[in-house]
Scaffold this motif. Structure first.
Motif, PDB file in Angstrom:
ATOM      1  N   LEU A 247       3.585  -4.459 124.883  1.00 33.67           N
ATOM      2  CA  LEU A 247       3.984  -5.813 124.524  1.00 33.67           C
ATOM      3  C   LEU A 247       4.330  -5.898 122.447  1.00 33.67           C
ATOM      4  N   LEU A 248       2.916  -5.074 122.355  1.00 35.75           N
ATOM      5  CA  LEU A 248       2.614  -5.288 120.578  1.00 35.75           C
ATOM      6  C   LEU A 248       3.725  -3.793 119.780  1.00 35.75           C
ATOM      7  N   PHE A 249       3.769  -2.843 120.940  1.00 35.87           N
ATOM      8  CA  PHE A 249       5.125  -2.183 120.533  1.00 35.87           C
ATOM      9  C   PHE A 249       6.413  -3.063 120.654  1.00 35.87           C
ATOM     10  N   GLY A 250       6.937  -3.383 121.610  1.00 33.31           N
ATOM     11  CA  GLY A 250       8.463  -3.735 121.852  1.00 33.31           C
ATOM     12  C   GLY A 250       8.684  -5.303 121.185  1.00 33.31           C
ATOM     13  N   GLY A 251       7.493  -5.613 120.339  1.00 33.10           N
ATOM     14  CA  GLY A 251       7.723  -7.265 119.354  1.00 33.10           C
ATOM     15  C   GLY A 251       7.452  -6.406 118.430  1.00 33.10           C
ATOM     16  N   LEU A 252       7.030  -5.195 117.821  1.00 33.36           N
ATOM     17  CA  LEU A 252       7.030  -4.557 116.574  1.00 33.36           C
ATOM     18  C   LEU A 252       8.681  -4.402 116.477  1.00 33.36           C
ATOM     19  N   SER A 253       8.627  -3.538 117.779  1.00 35.22           N
ATOM     20  CA  SER A 253      10.473  -2.429 117.625  1.00 35.22           C
ATOM     21  C   SER A 253      11.375  -3.766 117.295  1.00 35.22           C
ATOM     22  N   LEU A 254      11.025  -4.933 118.096  1.00 29.99           N
ATOM     23  CA  LEU A 254      11.810  -6.117 117.817  1.00 29.99           C
ATOM     24  C   LEU A 254      12.078  -6.372 115.779  1.00 29.99           C
ATOM     25  N   LEU A 255      10.790  -6.460 115.387  1.00 31.07           N
ATOM     26  CA  LEU A 255      10.317  -6.869 114.291  1.00 31.07           C
ATOM     27  C   LEU A 255      11.182  -5.265 113.132  1.00 31.07           C
ATOM     28  N   GLY A 256      11.291  -4.122 113.537  1.00 32.33           N
ATOM     29  CA  GLY A 256      12.033  -3.369 113.004  1.00 32.33           C
ATOM     30  C   GLY A 256      12.925  -2.857 112.771  1.00 32.33           C
ATOM     31  N   PHE A 257      14.008  -3.129 114.324  1.00 32.90           N
ATOM     32  CA  PHE A 257      15.443  -3.988 113.862  1.00 32.90           C
ATOM     33  C   PHE A 257      15.737  -4.302 113.859  1.00 32.90           C
ATOM     34  N   PHE A 258      15.595  -5.486 113.523  1.00 34.25           N
ATOM     35  CA  PHE A 258      15.849  -6.801 112.559  1.00 34.25           C
ATOM     36  C   PHE A 258      16.599  -6.280 110.822  1.00 34.25           C
ATOM     37  N   TRP A 259      14.349  -5.704 110.089  1.00 33.35           N
ATOM     38  CA  TRP A 259      14.616  -5.463 108.961  1.00 33.35           C
ATOM     39  C   TRP A 259      15.708  -4.020 108.845  1.00 33.35           C
ATOM     40  N   LEU A 260      15.940  -3.203 109.547  1.00 36.26           N
ATOM     41  CA  LEU A 260      16.841  -2.281 109.467  1.00 36.26           C
ATOM     42  C   LEU A 260      18.355  -2.935 109.763  1.00 36.26           C
ATOM     43  N   ILE A 261      18.852  -3.868 110.217  1.00 33.81           N
ATOM     44  CA  ILE A 261      19.751  -4.840 110.235  1.00 33.81           C
ATOM     45  C   ILE A 261      20.472  -5.466 108.870  1.00 33.81           C
ATOM     46  N   ALA A 262      19.183  -6.229 108.555  1.00 29.13           N
ATOM     47  CA  ALA A 262      18.797  -7.008 107.653  1.00 29.13           C
ATOM     48  C   ALA A 262      18.862  -5.854 106.382  1.00 29.13           C
ATOM     49  N   HIS A 263      18.432  -5.087 106.138  1.00 31.22           N
ATOM     50  CA  HIS A 263      19.148  -3.804 105.148  1.00 31.22           C
ATOM     51  C   HIS A 263      20.065  -3.316 104.924  1.00 31.22           C
ATOM     52  N   TRP A 264      20.983  -2.722 106.101  1.00 27.55           N
ATOM     53  CA  TRP A 264      21.671  -2.293 106.038  1.00 27.55           C
ATOM     54  C   TRP A 264      22.642  -2.900 105.864  1.00 27.55           C
ATOM     55  N   ILE A 265      22.818  -3.920 107.023  1.00 27.80           N
ATOM     56  CA  ILE A 265      24.220  -5.268 106.675  1.00 27.80           C
ATOM     57  C   ILE A 265      23.639  -6.436 106.080  1.00 27.80           C
ATOM     58  N   ASN A 266      23.133  -7.354 106.446  1.00 26.34           N
ATOM     59  CA  ASN A 266      22.755  -8.569 106.438  1.00 26.34           C
ATOM     60  C   ASN A 266      21.910 -10.205 107.220  1.00 26.34           C
ATOM     61  N   ARG A 267      21.492 -10.349 107.059  1.00 23.94           N
ATOM     62  CA  ARG A 267      20.503 -11.048 107.596  1.00 23.94           C
ATOM     63  C   ARG A 267      20.846 -11.526 108.523  1.00 23.94           C
TER      64      ARG A 267
ATOM     65  N   PHE B 286       9.686   5.304 123.387  1.00 25.78           N
ATOM     66  CA  PHE B 286      11.039   6.416 122.469  1.00 25.78           C
ATOM     67  C   PHE B 286      11.360   5.188 121.902  1.00 25.78           C
ATOM     68  N   ILE B 287      11.484   4.464 121.633  1.00 24.73           N
ATOM     69  CA  ILE B 287      12.129   2.960 120.671  1.00 24.73           C
ATOM     70  C   ILE B 287      12.016   2.536 119.534  1.00 24.73           C
ATOM     71  N   PHE B 288      10.672   2.426 119.765  1.00 22.36           N
ATOM     72  CA  PHE B 288       9.526   2.184 118.607  1.00 22.36           C
ATOM     73  C   PHE B 288       9.328   3.156 117.213  1.00 22.36           C
ATOM     74  N   TRP B 289       9.372   4.677 117.824  1.00 25.40           N
ATOM     75  CA  TRP B 289       9.431   5.833 117.150  1.00 25.40           C
ATOM     76  C   TRP B 289      10.302   5.668 116.540  1.00 25.40           C
ATOM     77  N   GLN B 290      11.300   5.905 116.736  1.00 23.36           N
ATOM     78  CA  GLN B 290      12.869   5.923 116.734  1.00 23.36           C
ATOM     79  C   GLN B 290      13.142   4.853 114.951  1.00 23.36           C
ATOM     80  N   ILE B 291      12.652   3.732 115.782  1.00 21.54           N
ATOM     81  CA  ILE B 291      13.049   2.617 114.550  1.00 21.54           C
ATOM     82  C   ILE B 291      12.081   2.848 113.708  1.00 21.54           C
ATOM     83  N   VAL B 292      10.810   2.798 113.764  1.00 20.11           N
ATOM     84  CA  VAL B 292       9.666   3.292 112.936  1.00 20.11           C
ATOM     85  C   VAL B 292      10.085   4.224 111.150  1.00 20.11           C
ATOM     86  N   ILE B 293      10.945   5.708 112.357  1.00 23.79           N
ATOM     87  CA  ILE B 293      11.080   6.450 111.313  1.00 23.79           C
ATOM     88  C   ILE B 293      12.834   6.073 110.119  1.00 23.79           C
ATOM     89  N   MET B 294      13.497   5.175 111.134  1.00 21.04           N
ATOM     90  CA  MET B 294      14.687   4.748 110.146  1.00 21.04           C
ATOM     91  C   MET B 294      14.514   4.017 109.258  1.00 21.04           C
TER      92      MET B 294
END
Length: 488
Positions: free
Chosen positions: A91-111, A140-148
């Motif tokens: 649950l914790l790593f999944g929540g952080l993954s979603l938060l990281g995904f949001f950060w990536l898209i917000a910085h790569w595209i927009n909010r 596997f998903i979590f580390w990919q998002i954090v590294i990106m």
């Protein structure tokens, strides 16, 4: 008209309301997945908990996924053995993954795109299933998002050499590079992440901007990150030297399927999903159509670093999926999710470009997009809940043993001795945190009153159960036996 709209307080709070809505959707979905479908533990989760032992955590095969296992041990230590304690790390790593995904898209595209894409991929993908599963698949998903994310932060120093000379930027980079080294080191402990450096190699060879970035960094700037990486992976290297089979587990080498394209077929398999833990398809039909639009949009921008990064990531994950026969729900989630985000961005941008000044079509387009997001989200939620609640081959994988045991102990205050078979002891021993006595079954021991697990009672001799505790969700419904010695 624009001034009138902006003057509304609700308009000024639009992003806050949208963020709270996405958070509310995540909390609601997580709650449903925990307590409604499937609301239990499957055998893989039970085996995962049974294998946990801090004394042997850094030895042999146990060292694989040690960051996840360490957090799971801490969860069991604090909360005792329960469904939530077993699943809390995911649950914790999944929540952080979603938060990281949001950060990536917000910085790569927009909010705006980040909010819409987060709502879609959260409800129509298999991420919510992995979040409620007490095994390290989410890593596997979590580390990919954090590294990106870290690579994105590093790339901000790309435009000029003068930017690196600024004291503020140097201080920021001095923190990011060691963090990147530590994260890369920790990620190596997760199976299949060993292939991720191929993404960096591909970008360095295929695009001039990453090559320029690498040339700008001197060894002194990168040295802390390199040292951190070496220190983190040192225990793993020592274990590989003594037990080379660990490399096979890290690569996650598996027998090739009869149909090599079966994992890829599962991505779009709407007609005959296989009865596995992570049900197919990976994304709903509507989300896949948006992902195709996103892939086409990225293809038009093939010259950009971000487009090339997504295509390289997709290619590497496809190779992993096809050659190692791994479940596409985990391997292909991030590339497909990012394509969904770019598809949403392409659709909204195209519509707004057609009507740059006329406000009425823009408002109408916003309503249509909002309705599409709601429909995709509700459809995905309905499919997930019904699959895991009513599909027999899926629902029967989960056991309600801990719920049944807790229910019995609450109603019967006199029986607090649980007898477990030797094979089950490593799982039930974590109940000691709840002030319960757990003992391995011993035929020489004379128990006057106890709760026997099914295996322990079957291995017993000359005992008669006073009550059998059943699980209505399973075919082998007898889970526990209550034994009370006859006082006559």
């Amino acid at each position: 008209m624009k001034k009138q709209i902006i003057s509304y307080r609700l308009y000024n709070w639009r992003y806050t309301i949208a963020r709270l809505s996405v958070v509310g959707l995540f909390v609601g979905l997580a709650s449903l997945m925990f307590w409604y479908a499937p609301a239990g533990l499957r055998q893989a989760e039970i085996d995962q908990v049974a294998s946990l032992d801090f004394k042997t955590l850094f030895s042999g095969q146990n060292i694989i996924d040690f960051p996840y296992k360490l957090l799971q041990l801490a969860s069991l230590k604090v909360f005792g053995l329960s469904n939530l304690a077993v699943k809390l790390p995911s649950l914790l790593f999944g929540g952080l993954s979603l938060l990281g995904f949001f950060w990536l898209i917000a910085h790569w595209i927009n909010r705006k795109t980040a909010l819409i894409a987060s709502a879609i991929v959260m409800s129509t993908s298999q991420l919510m299933i992995m979040i409620q599963d007490g095994t390290p698949g989410i890593m596997f998903i979590f580390w990919q998002i954090v590294i990106m994310i870290l690579l994105t932060k590093v790339s901000q120093f790309l435009p000029s050499l003068q930017q690196l000379k600024a004291n503020k930027n140097k201080a920021t980079l001095a923190l990011i590079l060691p963090a990147l080294g530590v994260v890369l080191g920790l990620s190596v402990y997760t199976p299949m992440v060993l292939f991720l450096p191929l993404l960096l190699v591909g970008l360095a060879l295929g695009h001039p901007k990453p090559r320029l970035l690498i040339k700008q960094f001197n060894l002194r700037l990168m040295l802390p990150g390199i040292i951190g990486f070496i220190l983190i992976i040192s225990p793993l290297i020592l274990q590989i030297i003594t037990e080379p089979a660990i490399i096979k587990s890290l690569i996650n080498l598996q027998p090739a399927p009869a149909n090599i394209f079966q994992p890829l077929t599962d991505v779009v398999n709407f007609w005959s999903p296989r009865p596995e833990f992570l049900a197919q398809p990976v994304f709903g039909l509507g989300a896949l159509v948006i992902a195709i639009i996103g892939a086409f949009s990225l293809g038009q921008q093939y010259f950009s670093v971000r487009s090339m990064a997504i295509f390289y990531l997709t290619l590497i994950n496809l190779i992993i999926c096809l050659s190692l026969a791994h479940n596409p729900s985990i391997v292909l989630w991030l590339p497909l999710a990012m394509m969904v985000a770019y598809g949403i961005h392409s659709i909204t941008l195209s519509w707004m470009t057609i009507f740059p000044l006329n406000p009425y079509p823009r408002v109408f387009g916003s309503l249509v997009i909002s309705l599409t997001v709601v429909i995709l989200s509700l459809t995905g939620i309905d499919i997930l809940l019904k699959n895991y609640a009513y599909t027999p081959n899926l629902a029967h994988q989960f056991r309600q043993d801990l719920h049944l045991l807790d229910q019995q102990l609450r109603t019967d205050k006199t029986t607090d001795l649980i007898v477990a078979d030797q094979a089950e002891f490593n799982f039930y021993k974590h109940l000691k945190r709840n002030n319960l006595q757990v003992k391995i079954f011993d035929t020489q021991t004379d128990y006057s009153q106890a709760i026997f697990t099914k295996k322990a009672f079957q291995n017993s001799v000359g005992l008669t159960a006073s009550t059998i505790i059943n699980d209505s969700h399973r075919q082998d419904s007898d889970r526990f036996y209550l034994y009370q010695k006859n006082q006559n």
